[in-house]
Design a protein around this motif. Structure first.
Motif, PDB file in Angstrom:
ATOM      1  N   GLN A   1       1.360  -1.035  -0.180  1.00 23.93           N
ATOM      2  CA  GLN A   1      -0.053  -0.055   0.289  1.00 23.93           C
ATOM      3  C   GLN A   1       0.743   1.594  -0.087  1.00 23.93           C
ATOM      4  OE1 GLN A   1      -2.705   1.038   3.181  1.00 23.93           O
ATOM      5  NE2 GLN A   1      -4.327   0.399   2.546  1.00 23.93           N
ATOM      6  N   GLN A   2       1.846   1.143   0.989  1.00 26.25           N
ATOM      7  CA  GLN A   2       3.052   2.547   0.928  1.00 26.25           C
ATOM      8  C   GLN A   2       3.800   2.651  -0.583  1.00 26.25           C
ATOM      9  OE1 GLN A   2       5.060   1.042   4.651  1.00 26.25           O
ATOM     10  NE2 GLN A   2       2.832   2.418   5.359  1.00 26.25           N
ATOM     11  N   ARG A   3       3.670   1.357  -1.132  1.00 30.27           N
ATOM     12  CA  ARG A   3       5.055   1.844  -2.526  1.00 30.27           C
ATOM     13  C   ARG A   3       3.378   2.167  -4.203  1.00 30.27           C
ATOM     14  NH1 ARG A   3       6.674  -3.556  -0.412  1.00 30.27           N
ATOM     15  NH2 ARG A   3       5.769  -4.271  -1.298  1.00 30.27           N
ATOM     16  N   GLY A   4       2.237   1.572  -3.554  1.00 30.39           N
ATOM     17  CA  GLY A   4       1.233   1.814  -4.871  1.00 30.39           C
ATOM     18  C   GLY A   4       1.354   2.883  -3.878  1.00 30.39           C
ATOM     19  N   ALA A   5       1.102   3.640  -2.727  1.00 26.98           N
ATOM     20  CA  ALA A   5       0.844   5.386  -2.303  1.00 26.98           C
ATOM     21  C   ALA A   5       2.486   6.657  -3.053  1.00 26.98           C
ATOM     22  CB  ALA A   5       0.916   6.038  -0.888  1.00 26.98           C
ATOM     23  N   SER A   6       3.147   5.382  -2.685  1.00 25.08           N
ATOM     24  CA  SER A   6       4.603   6.656  -3.005  1.00 25.08           C
ATOM     25  C   SER A   6       4.919   6.816  -4.537  1.00 25.08           C
ATOM     26  CB  SER A   6       5.981   6.181  -2.681  1.00 25.08           C
ATOM     27  OG  SER A   6       7.081   6.819  -3.215  1.00 25.08           O
TER      28      SER A   6
ATOM     29  N   ARG B   1       2.082   6.416  -6.641  1.00 20.25           N
ATOM     30  CA  ARG B   1       1.223   7.183  -7.499  1.00 20.25           C
ATOM     31  C   ARG B   1       1.798   9.111  -6.935  1.00 20.25           C
ATOM     32  NH1 ARG B   1      -1.834   3.560  -4.771  1.00 20.25           N
ATOM     33  NH2 ARG B   1      -1.971   4.878  -2.983  1.00 20.25           N
ATOM     34  N   ALA B   2       2.037   9.212  -5.433  1.00 18.97           N
ATOM     35  CA  ALA B   2       2.644  10.743  -5.462  1.00 18.97           C
ATOM     36  C   ALA B   2       4.320  10.794  -6.422  1.00 18.97           C
ATOM     37  CB  ALA B   2       2.836  10.625  -4.120  1.00 18.97           C
ATOM     38  N   GLY B   3       5.202   9.889  -7.134  1.00 17.08           N
ATOM     39  CA  GLY B   3       5.568  10.205  -8.328  1.00 17.08           C
ATOM     40  C   GLY B   3       5.295  10.314  -9.471  1.00 17.08           C
TER      41      GLY B   3
ATOM     42  N   ALA C   1       2.225  11.750 -10.144  1.00 18.29           N
ATOM     43  CA  ALA C   1       1.273  12.855 -10.291  1.00 18.29           C
ATOM     44  C   ALA C   1       2.337  14.114 -10.362  1.00 18.29           C
ATOM     45  CB  ALA C   1       0.561  12.637  -8.360  1.00 18.29           C
ATOM     46  N   ASP C   2       3.774  13.675  -9.587  1.00 16.73           N
ATOM     47  CA  ASP C   2       4.274  15.084  -9.361  1.00 16.73           C
ATOM     48  C   ASP C   2       4.666  15.030 -10.916  1.00 16.73           C
ATOM     49  OD1 ASP C   2       4.448  16.242  -6.656  1.00 16.73           O
ATOM     50  OD2 ASP C   2       6.132  14.401  -6.607  1.00 16.73           O
ATOM     51  N   ARG C   3       5.277  13.969 -11.623  1.00 13.52           N
ATOM     52  CA  ARG C   3       6.378  13.726 -13.170  1.00 13.52           C
ATOM     53  C   ARG C   3       5.357  14.543 -14.308  1.00 13.52           C
ATOM     54  NH1 ARG C   3       7.345   8.458 -12.124  1.00 13.52           N
ATOM     55  NH2 ARG C   3       6.305   7.896 -13.396  1.00 13.52           N
ATOM     56  N   LEU C   4       3.543  14.109 -14.158  1.00 11.59           N
ATOM     57  CA  LEU C   4       2.389  14.586 -14.454  1.00 11.59           C
ATOM     58  C   LEU C   4       2.312  16.458 -14.215  1.00 11.59           C
ATOM     59  CD1 LEU C   4       0.259  14.108 -16.855  1.00 11.59           C
ATOM     60  CD2 LEU C   4      -0.923  13.452 -14.782  1.00 11.59           C
ATOM     61  N   ARG C   5       2.266  16.659 -13.137  1.00  7.22           N
ATOM     62  CA  ARG C   5       1.991  17.677 -12.789  1.00  7.22           C
ATOM     63  C   ARG C   5       3.123  18.936 -13.379  1.00  7.22           C
ATOM     64  NH1 ARG C   5       0.106  16.842  -8.130  1.00  7.22           N
ATOM     65  NH2 ARG C   5       1.603  16.967  -6.805  1.00  7.22           N
ATOM     66  N   ASP C   6       4.462  17.957 -13.515  1.00 11.77           N
ATOM     67  CA  ASP C   6       5.523  18.946 -14.236  1.00 11.77           C
ATOM     68  C   ASP C   6       5.424  19.007 -15.558  1.00 11.77           C
ATOM     69  OD1 ASP C   6       7.072  19.244 -11.579  1.00 11.77           O
ATOM     70  OD2 ASP C   6       8.152  17.498 -11.891  1.00 11.77           O
ATOM     71  N   GLU C   7       5.580  17.910 -16.345  1.00 10.00           N
ATOM     72  CA  GLU C   7       4.830  17.818 -17.503  1.00 10.00           C
ATOM     73  C   GLU C   7       3.392  18.183 -17.892  1.00 10.00           C
ATOM     74  OE1 GLU C   7       3.878  13.974 -19.195  1.00 10.00           O
ATOM     75  OE2 GLU C   7       6.251  12.986 -18.035  1.00 10.00           O
TER      76      GLU C   7
END
Length: 170
Positions: free
Chosen positions: A71-76, A78-80, A82-88
């Motif tokens: 669960q924690q790996r999945g959340a990590s 997803r956060a990564g 989301a960050d990449r998508l925001r940057d793109e």
């Protein structure tokens, strides 16, 4: 004892302990419920591996620990993502709130069929052949519908954004 009876005995005996274990390690009731359900689903699927007696609780703790780690790996991840998508998206042309409102308004003005075919193509990333299956038509019909919907949306987007705002204020 049948497998069903054995599982029920394990569940009844150790549910409170697994619930507390998960609740202390998660941030929401939904996450806690996910850990509990995944833990007991694993126990059901691997019932032949669950040890007898008190060792069953330790086995369940081990499963719950691995579920939490996943669960924690999945959340990590997803956060990564989301960050990449925001940057793109930030690297692309900047979009102002007025631009987004204009697009939303133009999209909402379209007939339901146009909105659906555009959403399937753009939001879901489906091909014409896949859209045809979803909409229960031929691929040619799907391509035609998509082409026409794009033209109608483009025509609405070509109107100045100010006109949609002033129409809403009138």
């Amino acid at each position: 004892m049948t497998p069903h009876d054995r599982f029920e005995a394990i569940y009844d005996s150790y549910y409170p302990a697994i619930h507390q274990y998960a609740a202390r390690r998660t941030d929401s009731a939904d996450d806690t419920a996910d850990v509990i359900s995944e833990t007991f689903l694993t126990a059901w699927r691997r019932l032949h591996e669950v040890p007898d007696g008190e060792r069953a609780l330790l086995w369940l703790y081990g499963v719950a620990r691995r579920v939490l780690a996943n669960q924690q790996r999945g959340a990590s991840r997803r956060a990564g993502l989301a960050d990449r998508l925001r940057d793109e998206l930030a690297a692309d042309r900047p979009v102002t709130p007025v631009d987004l409102e204009h697009v939303r308004a133009a999209f909402e003005e379209l007939p339901e069929g146009d909105r659906e075919v555009l959403a399937l193509a753009c939001w879901e990333g489906l091909t014409s052949e896949q859209i045809a299956k979803v909409m229960e038509c031929t691929a040619v019909a799907a391509r035609t519908r998509l082409h026409r919907a794009r033209k109608r949306l483009a025509a609405r987007l070509d109107r100045p954004a100010v006109s949609t705002i002033s129409m809403g204020e009138a």
